[in-house]
Design a protein around this motif. Structure first.
Motif, PDB file in Angstrom:
ATOM      1  N   SER A   4      17.337  69.266  18.542  1.00  0.00           N
ATOM      2  CA  SER A   4      18.380  69.032  19.547  1.00  0.00           C
ATOM      3  C   SER A   4      17.758  68.957  20.938  1.00  0.00           C
ATOM      4  CB  SER A   4      19.458  70.111  19.470  1.00  0.00           C
ATOM      5  OG  SER A   4      18.877  71.372  19.394  1.00  0.00           O
ATOM      6  N   ARG A  27      19.094  64.256  11.515  1.00  0.00           N
ATOM      7  CA  ARG A  27      19.684  65.441  10.868  1.00  0.00           C
ATOM      8  C   ARG A  27      19.412  66.695  11.684  1.00  0.00           C
ATOM      9  NH1 ARG A  27      17.603  64.341   6.146  1.00  0.00           N
ATOM     10  NH2 ARG A  27      19.306  62.971   5.539  1.00  0.00           N
ATOM     11  N   GLY A  29      19.220  66.660  14.895  1.00  0.00           N
ATOM     12  CA  GLY A  29      19.899  66.552  16.187  1.00  0.00           C
ATOM     13  C   GLY A  29      19.177  65.724  17.229  1.00  0.00           C
ATOM     14  N   CYS A  50      22.342  57.335  11.148  1.00  0.00           N
ATOM     15  CA  CYS A  50      21.988  58.419  12.088  1.00  0.00           C
ATOM     16  C   CYS A  50      23.256  58.944  12.763  1.00  0.00           C
ATOM     17  CB  CYS A  50      21.012  57.919  13.159  1.00  0.00           C
ATOM     18  SG  CYS A  50      19.363  57.581  12.560  1.00  0.00           S
ATOM     19  N   GLU A  51      24.123  58.014  13.167  1.00  0.00           N
ATOM     20  CA  GLU A  51      25.363  58.424  13.844  1.00  0.00           C
ATOM     21  C   GLU A  51      26.255  59.234  12.906  1.00  0.00           C
ATOM     22  OE1 GLU A  51      25.580  54.810  17.150  1.00  0.00           O
ATOM     23  OE2 GLU A  51      26.701  54.608  15.277  1.00  0.00           O
ATOM     24  N   LEU A  53      25.312  61.278  10.908  1.00  0.00           N
ATOM     25  CA  LEU A  53      24.765  62.653  10.883  1.00  0.00           C
ATOM     26  C   LEU A  53      25.014  63.371  12.218  1.00  0.00           C
ATOM     27  CD1 LEU A  53      21.373  61.814   9.123  1.00  0.00           C
ATOM     28  CD2 LEU A  53      23.224  63.209   8.159  1.00  0.00           C
ATOM     29  N   GLY A  54      25.709  62.684  13.133  1.00  0.00           N
ATOM     30  CA  GLY A  54      26.062  63.317  14.414  1.00  0.00           C
ATOM     31  C   GLY A  54      25.077  63.059  15.533  1.00  0.00           C
ATOM     32  N   ALA A  55      24.074  62.199  15.280  1.00  0.00           N
ATOM     33  CA  ALA A  55      23.055  61.930  16.304  1.00  0.00           C
ATOM     34  C   ALA A  55      23.392  60.664  17.080  1.00  0.00           C
ATOM     35  CB  ALA A  55      21.692  61.778  15.636  1.00  0.00           C
ATOM     36  N   LYS A  56      22.782  60.539  18.251  1.00  0.00           N
ATOM     37  CA  LYS A  56      22.866  59.283  18.992  1.00  0.00           C
ATOM     38  C   LYS A  56      21.683  58.421  18.559  1.00  0.00           C
ATOM     39  CE  LYS A  56      25.167  61.174  23.010  1.00  0.00           C
ATOM     40  NZ  LYS A  56      24.901  62.043  24.170  1.00  0.00           N
TER      41      LYS A  56
END
Ligand code: NAP
Length: 247
Positions: A4, A27, A29, A50-51, A53-56
């Motif tokens: 992250s 995954r 972050g 990727c998105e 999985l919550g990432a930009k």
């Protein structure tokens, strides 16, 4: 693994090992900037995954052998996310053939993409990472770069060259908090190896102590480890990810 707040540039992220690397970092972050040579649709599939999985994530068309395009790629990453913490030099090609039959153009093309591309990308991020006093560079070599392979003089030269560059830059950047390592995959099931004749695959399998071919995720997990902050005291190393084939 926790990425992250970190931004990663992954070359050749539209397919195969590069895509698996993008997903592994996402995954954790990371913001992911991936480049591709021509397959925009598959690059966008990686972005969507990727998105999910919550990432930009962002895909940029970039020929890694072109210095201007590489600069534009890195500029886009910095303008979008403010920094580059991780560079994975994964883009690569093969143009196989026995030396006596190998065309000069096939030698040059492989060296341009695999070796010069890695050089240009490392050069473009080095100043950024030095200023940050933090960076992780992971380069894709190959067991072929360690041991050679009939029919791959060009590819072996490029992947052995990647090891030399990895160790040299590791020495140049070690005091600045930037690590430079390589992974040397064995036989990994991707588009690159799909065209290999069945007999050659069977022979390769017989030489792998773990008795299975590698998957992109096997390599991605090793790269993610070297790209993590926890690997900060490891630099200039070549990690074989090959089911024991090269030991
Ligand atoms: P792959 O499935 O053939 O994918 C190659 C990737 O590189 C694609 O994303 C492709 O983009 C991109 N690419 C090719 N030329 C490029 C260029 N000039 N500029 C930017 N991107 C470019 O390959 P892979 O099997 O995943 O291999 C990835 C890396 O691992 C390579 O460096 C390879 O040498 C190394 N490796 C693979 C194996 C193996 O068994 N598969 C073993 C050892 C090492 P497009 O989709 O747009 O074409």
């Amino acid at each position: 693994m926790d990425f992250s707040g970190k931004t990663a540039v992954v070359t050749g992220g539209s397919r195969g090992i590069g895509r698996a690397v993008c997903l592994e970092l996402a995954r954790g972050g990371a913001n992911v900037v991936l480049c591709y040579a021509g397959n925009e649709a598959t690059a966008q599939e990686t972005v969507s995954a990727c998105e999910a999985l919550g990432a930009k994530a962002l895909a940029v068309r970039c020929n890694v052998a072109d210095a201007d395009e590489v600069k534009a790629l890195m500029d886009t990453a910095v303008q979008t996310f403010g920094r580059i913490d991780i560079l994975v030099n994964n883009a690569g090609i093969t143009r196989d053939g026995l030396l006596m039959m190998m065309k000069e153009g096939d030698f040059d093309a492989v060296l341009e993409t695999n070796l010069k591309g890695t050089f240009l990308c490392m050069k473009a991020v080095s100043r950024i990472m030095m200023k940050q006093r933090y960076g992780r560079i992971v380069n894709l070599s190959s067991v072929v770069g360690l041991h050679g392979n009939a029919g791959q003089v060009n590819y072996a030269a490029s992947k052995a060259g990647v090891i030399g560059m990895t160790k040299s830059l590791a020495k140049e950047l070690a005091s600045r908090g930037v690590t430079v390592n390589a992974v040397a995959p064995g036989f990994i099931e991707t588009d690159m190896t799909a065209a290999m004749p069945e007999a050659a695959k069977t022979a390769t399998l017989a030489a792998i102590p773990m008795q299975r071919l590698g998957q992109a995720e096997d390599v991605a997990r090793a790269i993610a480890f070297l790209a993590g902050s926890e690997a900060g005291y490891i630099t200039g190393q070549v990690l074989a990810v090959d089911g024991g084939m090269s030991m």
